[in-house]
Design a protein around this motif. Structure first.
Motif, PDB file in Angstrom:
ATOM      1  N   LEU A 228     -20.972 -78.066 -89.189  1.00  0.00           N
ATOM      2  CA  LEU A 228     -20.463 -77.023 -90.071  1.00  0.00           C
ATOM      3  C   LEU A 228     -18.941 -77.040 -90.059  1.00  0.00           C
ATOM      4  N   VAL A 229     -18.345 -76.886 -91.231  1.00  0.00           N
ATOM      5  CA  VAL A 229     -16.910 -76.724 -91.366  1.00  0.00           C
ATOM      6  C   VAL A 229     -16.711 -75.427 -92.147  1.00  0.00           C
ATOM      7  N   ALA A 230     -16.010 -74.467 -91.566  1.00  0.00           N
ATOM      8  CA  ALA A 230     -15.814 -73.174 -92.225  1.00  0.00           C
ATOM      9  C   ALA A 230     -14.705 -72.398 -91.527  1.00  0.00           C
ATOM     10  N   THR A 231     -14.214 -71.403 -92.222  1.00  0.00           N
ATOM     11  CA  THR A 231     -13.265 -70.457 -91.642  1.00  0.00           C
ATOM     12  C   THR A 231     -13.873 -69.067 -91.769  1.00  0.00           C
ATOM     13  N   PHE A 232     -13.881 -68.336 -90.665  1.00  0.00           N
ATOM     14  CA  PHE A 232     -14.413 -66.973 -90.634  1.00  0.00           C
ATOM     15  C   PHE A 232     -13.249 -66.027 -90.385  1.00  0.00           C
ATOM     16  N   VAL A 233     -13.173 -64.973 -91.187  1.00  0.00           N
ATOM     17  CA  VAL A 233     -12.115 -63.976 -91.032  1.00  0.00           C
ATOM     18  C   VAL A 233     -12.791 -62.618 -90.888  1.00  0.00           C
TER      19      VAL A 233
ATOM     20  N   GLY B 282     -14.946 -57.374 -82.589  1.00  0.00           N
ATOM     21  CA  GLY B 282     -15.492 -58.716 -82.765  1.00  0.00           C
ATOM     22  C   GLY B 282     -16.934 -58.684 -83.241  1.00  0.00           C
ATOM     23  N   ALA B 283     -17.367 -59.771 -83.830  1.00  0.00           N
ATOM     24  CA  ALA B 283     -18.737 -59.892 -84.328  1.00  0.00           C
ATOM     25  C   ALA B 283     -19.316 -61.210 -83.844  1.00  0.00           C
ATOM     26  N   THR B 284     -20.579 -61.196 -83.414  1.00  0.00           N
ATOM     27  CA  THR B 284     -21.262 -62.429 -83.046  1.00  0.00           C
ATOM     28  C   THR B 284     -22.121 -62.843 -84.233  1.00  0.00           C
ATOM     29  N   MET B 285     -21.643 -63.843 -84.944  1.00  0.00           N
ATOM     30  CA  MET B 285     -22.296 -64.327 -86.154  1.00  0.00           C
ATOM     31  C   MET B 285     -23.439 -65.265 -85.762  1.00  0.00           C
TER      32      MET B 285
ATOM     33  N   THR C  84     -27.447 -70.803 -84.165  1.00  0.00           N
ATOM     34  CA  THR C  84     -26.233 -70.899 -83.366  1.00  0.00           C
ATOM     35  C   THR C  84     -25.498 -69.575 -83.471  1.00  0.00           C
ATOM     36  N   ASN C  85     -25.014 -69.072 -82.342  1.00  0.00           N
ATOM     37  CA  ASN C  85     -24.225 -67.839 -82.324  1.00  0.00           C
ATOM     38  C   ASN C  85     -22.760 -68.199 -82.171  1.00  0.00           C
ATOM     39  N   LEU C  86     -21.926 -67.516 -82.950  1.00  0.00           N
ATOM     40  CA  LEU C  86     -20.498 -67.788 -82.957  1.00  0.00           C
ATOM     41  C   LEU C  86     -19.749 -66.471 -82.871  1.00  0.00           C
ATOM     42  N   LEU C  87     -18.862 -66.337 -81.883  1.00  0.00           N
ATOM     43  CA  LEU C  87     -18.046 -65.130 -81.740  1.00  0.00           C
ATOM     44  C   LEU C  87     -16.877 -65.199 -82.721  1.00  0.00           C
ATOM     45  N   VAL C  88     -16.762 -64.166 -83.564  1.00  0.00           N
ATOM     46  CA  VAL C  88     -15.681 -64.072 -84.541  1.00  0.00           C
ATOM     47  C   VAL C  88     -14.866 -62.825 -84.197  1.00  0.00           C
ATOM     48  N   PRO C  89     -13.778 -62.987 -83.432  1.00  0.00           N
ATOM     49  CA  PRO C  89     -12.975 -61.819 -83.068  1.00  0.00           C
ATOM     50  C   PRO C  89     -12.266 -61.245 -84.289  1.00  0.00           C
ATOM     51  N   SER C  90     -11.910 -59.969 -84.217  1.00  0.00           N
ATOM     52  CA  SER C  90     -11.199 -59.362 -85.345  1.00  0.00           C
ATOM     53  C   SER C  90      -9.751 -59.839 -85.325  1.00  0.00           C
ATOM     54  N   GLY C  91      -9.174 -59.895 -86.485  1.00  0.00           N
ATOM     55  CA  GLY C  91      -7.770 -60.303 -86.582  1.00  0.00           C
ATOM     56  C   GLY C  91      -7.615 -61.732 -87.047  1.00  0.00           C
ATOM     57  N   ALA C  92      -7.396 -62.634 -86.128  1.00  0.00           N
ATOM     58  CA  ALA C  92      -7.093 -64.033 -86.451  1.00  0.00           C
ATOM     59  C   ALA C  92      -8.317 -64.769 -86.985  1.00  0.00           C
ATOM     60  N   PRO C  93      -8.116 -65.731 -87.892  1.00  0.00           N
ATOM     61  CA  PRO C  93      -9.240 -66.516 -88.407  1.00  0.00           C
ATOM     62  C   PRO C  93      -9.873 -67.386 -87.323  1.00  0.00           C
ATOM     63  N   THR C  94     -11.172 -67.579 -87.413  1.00  0.00           N
ATOM     64  CA  THR C  94     -11.903 -68.484 -86.527  1.00  0.00           C
ATOM     65  C   THR C  94     -12.266 -69.708 -87.352  1.00  0.00           C
TER      66      THR C  94
ATOM     67  N   GLY D  97     -14.941 -76.514 -86.928  1.00  0.00           N
ATOM     68  CA  GLY D  97     -14.830 -77.879 -87.437  1.00  0.00           C
ATOM     69  C   GLY D  97     -13.951 -78.716 -86.542  1.00  0.00           C
ATOM     70  N   PRO D  98     -12.628 -78.601 -86.682  1.00  0.00           N
ATOM     71  CA  PRO D  98     -11.756 -79.487 -85.905  1.00  0.00           C
ATOM     72  C   PRO D  98     -11.826 -79.265 -84.395  1.00  0.00           C
ATOM     73  N   ASP D  99     -11.753 -78.024 -83.946  1.00  0.00           N
ATOM     74  CA  ASP D  99     -11.712 -77.756 -82.509  1.00  0.00           C
ATOM     75  C   ASP D  99     -13.007 -77.156 -81.985  1.00  0.00           C
ATOM     76  N   GLN D 100     -13.594 -76.279 -82.727  1.00  0.00           N
ATOM     77  CA  GLN D 100     -14.824 -75.600 -82.325  1.00  0.00           C
ATOM     78  C   GLN D 100     -15.964 -76.182 -83.157  1.00  0.00           C
ATOM     79  N   HIS D 101     -17.015 -76.672 -82.480  1.00  0.00           N
ATOM     80  CA  HIS D 101     -18.072 -77.386 -83.186  1.00  0.00           C
ATOM     81  C   HIS D 101     -19.355 -76.565 -83.266  1.00  0.00           C
ATOM     82  N   VAL D 102     -19.958 -76.572 -84.457  1.00  0.00           N
ATOM     83  CA  VAL D 102     -21.299 -76.041 -84.689  1.00  0.00           C
ATOM     84  C   VAL D 102     -22.042 -77.167 -85.388  1.00  0.00           C
ATOM     85  N   GLN D 103     -23.064 -77.682 -84.745  1.00  0.00           N
ATOM     86  CA  GLN D 103     -23.800 -78.780 -85.357  1.00  0.00           C
ATOM     87  C   GLN D 103     -25.283 -78.680 -85.065  1.00  0.00           C
ATOM     88  N   TRP D 104     -26.065 -79.307 -85.941  1.00  0.00           N
ATOM     89  CA  TRP D 104     -27.511 -79.344 -85.806  1.00  0.00           C
ATOM     90  C   TRP D 104     -27.980 -80.767 -86.082  1.00  0.00           C
ATOM     91  N   SER D 105     -29.129 -81.108 -85.550  1.00  0.00           N
ATOM     92  CA  SER D 105     -29.708 -82.411 -85.845  1.00  0.00           C
ATOM     93  C   SER D 105     -31.164 -82.225 -86.260  1.00  0.00           C
TER      94      SER D 105
END
Length: 162
Positions: A64-69, A75-78, A90-100, A103-111
């Protein structure tokens, strides 16, 4: 003489209305603000914006490649689930404020998904008690230079000793 002046005024008013009348009935494209996206799709769940989301495939694996704001105050656990039939969430922590950025640094992938490049794969996003959203994400390859480093990382498998 008065007839000429009156005819000139009527003609001038007609020209002005004829050339400016389009703005009265035609929709103005500049009043519609749209987010430009490079490849992906947009969505929103509660206070969290999902921006430019797409998938990069390599074989049967996708990342997955995306930006969450998160515009909320906490914070929200998406929860992110590919395909409605998949149990791989997959659960992803999206803190309030700065974009999450995923893709480049944080990976979410499935096979093991049937996600051919060029197709659309439905992915479901939700958190907490918020109504989730299903977004059909485009599946791309790492052939684009911008995606060359975003392909899924291979999962290490053990080979039996023998």
């Amino acid at each position: 003489m008065k007839a000429r002046v009156a005819a000139s005024v009527v003609l001038a008013v007609g020209v002005v209305l004829g050339t400016a009348g389009c703005n009265l009935i035609a929709p103005q494209d500049t009043t519609k603000i749209q987010q430009p996206t490079a490849f992906g799709q947009e969505g929103m769940v509660g206070d969290v914006d999902i921006r430019n989301a797409y998938l990069v495939a390599d074989g049967d694996a996708v990342s997955l490649v995306a930006t969450f704001v998160n515009d909320g105050t906490s914070g929200a656990t998406m929860s992110i689930q590919p395909n409605a039939s998949s149990s791989d969430t997959t659960n992803l922590l999206v803190p309030s404020g700065a974009p999450t950025v995923v893709g480049p640094d944080q990976h979410v992938q499935w096979s093991g998904l049937d996600a051919a490049p060029g197709s659309l794969l439905p992915v479901f996003f939700t958190y907490g008690d918020k109504t989730g959203v299903k977004i059909n994400l485009p599946v791309l390859t790492g052939d684009f230079q911008v995606n060359s480093t975003l392909t899924p990382t291979p999962v290490a498998t053990e080979t039996p000793a023998g």
